[in-house]
Design an enzyme around this catalytic site. Structure first.
Site, PDB file in Angstrom:
ATOM      1  N   LYS A  78       0.853  -1.198   0.000  1.00 46.91           N
ATOM      2  CA  LYS A  78       0.000   0.000   0.000  1.00 46.91           C
ATOM      3  C   LYS A  78       0.885   1.244   0.000  1.00 46.91           C
ATOM      4  O   LYS A  78       1.968   1.249   0.601  1.00 46.91           O
ATOM      5  CB  LYS A  78      -0.901  -0.039   1.247  1.00 46.91           C
ATOM      6  CG  LYS A  78      -1.995   1.023   1.264  1.00 46.91           C
ATOM      7  CD  LYS A  78      -2.931   0.817   2.452  1.00 46.91           C
ATOM      8  CE  LYS A  78      -4.010   1.874   2.535  1.00 46.91           C
ATOM      9  NZ  LYS A  78      -4.934   1.661   3.669  1.00 46.91           N
ATOM     10  N   SER A 153      -9.814   1.556   2.614  1.00 50.37           N
ATOM     11  CA  SER A 153      -8.968   2.337   1.740  1.00 50.37           C
ATOM     12  C   SER A 153      -7.882   1.512   1.031  1.00 50.37           C
ATOM     13  O   SER A 153      -7.268   2.012   0.089  1.00 50.37           O
ATOM     14  CB  SER A 153      -8.292   3.447   2.551  1.00 50.37           C
ATOM     15  OG  SER A 153      -7.455   2.892   3.555  1.00 50.37           O
ATOM     16  N   SER A 177     -10.129  -0.884   6.752  1.00 49.80           N
ATOM     17  CA  SER A 177      -9.512  -0.689   5.437  1.00 49.80           C
ATOM     18  C   SER A 177      -8.808  -1.905   4.861  1.00 49.80           C
ATOM     19  O   SER A 177      -8.393  -1.892   3.706  1.00 49.80           O
ATOM     20  CB  SER A 177      -8.521   0.471   5.471  1.00 49.80           C
ATOM     21  OG  SER A 177      -9.223   1.667   5.289  1.00 49.80           O
TER      22      SER A 177
HETATM   23  N1  GLN Z   1     -13.541   3.555   6.147  1.00 52.38           N
HETATM   24  C1  GLN Z   1     -12.556   4.073   7.059  1.00 52.38           C
HETATM   25  C2  GLN Z   1     -12.559   5.572   7.031  1.00 52.38           C
HETATM   26  O1  GLN Z   1     -12.978   6.126   6.054  1.00 52.38           O
HETATM   27  C3  GLN Z   1     -11.255   3.544   6.622  1.00 52.38           C
HETATM   28  C4  GLN Z   1     -10.101   4.061   7.372  1.00 52.38           C
HETATM   29  C5  GLN Z   1      -8.953   3.125   7.342  1.00 52.38           C
HETATM   30  O2  GLN Z   1      -9.099   2.008   7.823  1.00 52.38           O
HETATM   31  N2  GLN Z   1      -7.826   3.580   6.845  1.00 52.38           N
HETATM   32  O3  GLN Z   1     -12.136   6.176   7.978  1.00 52.38           O
END
Ligand code: GLN
Length: 470
Positions: A78, A153, A177
């Site tokens: 990532k 994400s 995420s």
């Molecule tokens: N859906 C979560 C958010 O928008 C994802 C965040 C994450 O795990 N990086 O905050």
């Protein structure tokens, strides 16, 4: 021709060891798929030009007898995990030109093993989102249905594995995420216990929630990667020393289900599939019990207070002066701050910085931040208590299957609701694993998640492997 579809770490290792193919052949096989598919799927922001050289270096380990299970294994990373000398942009315009000056601890560990980093994967802008649509580099498509999102994400990491553009991937999770994109792409996603895997060299979103972890095709691969990267790291003050990790061995019997959490907002396909999964677990001999988690229903509200508060603090370092994007049209210092941040960050990031700054402001932190901290503690306590009577807790991983590209983009609250089942694990720090549980009638992947007590990842791997076979 290497059969990438069914390839696992152990199978690849056997083949590399026996000389059936070389590390270079394996890396090249993935690069060939990338060439064919990445332009459409947009899983990778960048393919590393030294991937084959890394593979050759890995090959030496097989020659000199120092190869391990992860030697020569192609990883997708990532875009928020630092690899020295490579760009790491956090999915953002702000860090578009930033080159990492050191290796993250997980990178260091994997380099030592001889893993091969194929490239850096797309993600929501600064890891904020559930669909990989807020990325500065455009959305990633779900390989299972290219009209749909891969989740987020860590959507690029999931899409890379699902489309055979990497054998395995690392993502990061602040709230779902890893698990949600794994669910949307038919993969396994692990959220480790907070403090199990070093955060050193992970671009921070919410420090008290963030963890790096694998996205893989099966549970065993996730287990192998976790066992390698879950090491104490003095460079991360929240890393748990080895002797304080009470590693609970598996042998789980009782699974608690908080049915009351599914009363609203869960897609009927998801609910039906979850009920079928529960029946399968029953038939496999598990005791299924109904549990109440009254505070966990506030998890989402609590997360969307604590996370933006931490985001606003973490992102204050991106000021247009120290590093990253600096707007050249500013005429004074205040304008440098305003223009660099205003232009460098996308809309969702700016929304969260504003929210977080408000939440932490003098007149409000007691009402919002301190309250949220208290409820977070209650959530942790109620999960700890629940684990006195059950070995595991199961819920669907996400409330819906993968949704269409473009959907929810103008409705941030609908997007935030995707995190409903993820939040309790991140807030309390317990580990959780998402495992594929079938598909909808139209073939979209569905997923079940299990949570276990702190540092009981072994229990998760055990149930996950069992669930794969029933
Ligand atoms: N859906 C979560 C958010 O928008 C994802 C965040 C994450 O795990 N990086 O905050």
């Amino acid at each position: 021709m290497i059969d990438l579809k069914t390839l696992t770490i152990e199978k690849a290792h056997q083949a590399l060891k026996s000389g059936e193919y070389s590390c270079r052949d394996l890396a090249q096989a993935y690069l060939d798929v990338i060439k064919e598919k990445n332009q459409d799927i947009n899983a990778y922001i960048e393919i590393f030009d030294d991937a084959l050289l890394q593979a050759d270096k890995a090959q030496e380990k097989f020659t000199n007898g120092t190869a391990t299970l992860l030697t020569g294994i192609p990883f997708a990373m990532k875009d928020n995990i630092l690899i020295e000398g490579k760009k790491a942009s956090n999915g953002s315009k702000y860090l578009e030109k930033y080159t990492a000056v050191y290796d993250s601890t997980v990178t260091k560990i994997l380099k030592k093993e001889g893993a091969v980093f194929i490239g850096r994967t797309n993600m929501d802008d600064a890891a904020m989102g559930s669909s990989t649509q807020t990325s500065y580099y455009g959305p990633t498509k779900n390989p299972c249905d290219t009209e749909r999102v891969p989740g987020g994400s860590s959507g690029g990491s999931a899409a890379a594995v699902a489309a055979d553009m990497a054998l395995v991937a690392l993502g990061s999770e602040t709230c779902g995420s890893i698990r949600e994109p794994a669910a949307f792409c038919g993969l396994v996603g692990l959220k480790p216990t907070y403090g199990a895997v070093s955060r050193h060299g992970l671009i921070a979103m919410g420090n008290s929630l963030d963890q790096i972890a694998p996205i893989t095709k099966n549970v065993r691969d996730a287990e192998l990667i976790f066992e390698t990267i879950a090491q104490y790291d003095p460079a991360d003050s929240t890393s748990r020393p080895q002797e304080k990790r009470v590693i609970k061995k598996g042998n789980a019997k009782r699974i608690g289900i908080p049915w009351h959490l599914f009363e609203e907002g869960v897609d009927p396909f998801v609910l039906d599939n979850f009920k079928q999964s529960v029946e399968k677990l029953k038939s496999a001999g598990y005791d299924i019990v109904d549990i109440g988690l009254p505070f966990s229903k506030y998890s989402l509200a609590v997360y969307y207070i604590i996370m933006p508060a931490e985001v606003s603090t973490n992102l204050s370092r991106f000021d247009g002066i120290r590093y990253g994007y600096s707007d050249q049209n500013a005429t004074n210092l205040l304008e440098v701050y305003k223009r660099s941040r205003g232009i460098g960050f996308g809309k969702e990031v700016r929304r969260r910085v504003l929210l977080g700054t408000y939440i932490l402001s003098h007149g409000y932190y007691d009402a919002y931040y301190n309250k949220a901290i208290q409820v977070r503690e209650k959530i942790t306590q109620e999960l700890t208590k629940a684990f006195e009577t059950v070995d595991l807790i199961a819920t669907p991983t996400a409330p819906t299957p993968a949704f269409k590209l473009g959907e929810k983009m103008n409705d941030p609250v609908a997007m935030y609701l995707m995190d409903i089942f993820s939040a309790p694990a991140n807030l309390s720090g317990v580990p959780s694993i998402a495992v594929p549980s079938g598909t909808t009638a139209t073939g979209l992947p569905l997923s079940i998640q299990f949570m276990a007590p702190h540092f009981a990842e072994a229990t998760l791997f055990e149930i996950g492997k069992k669930f794969e076979t029933i």
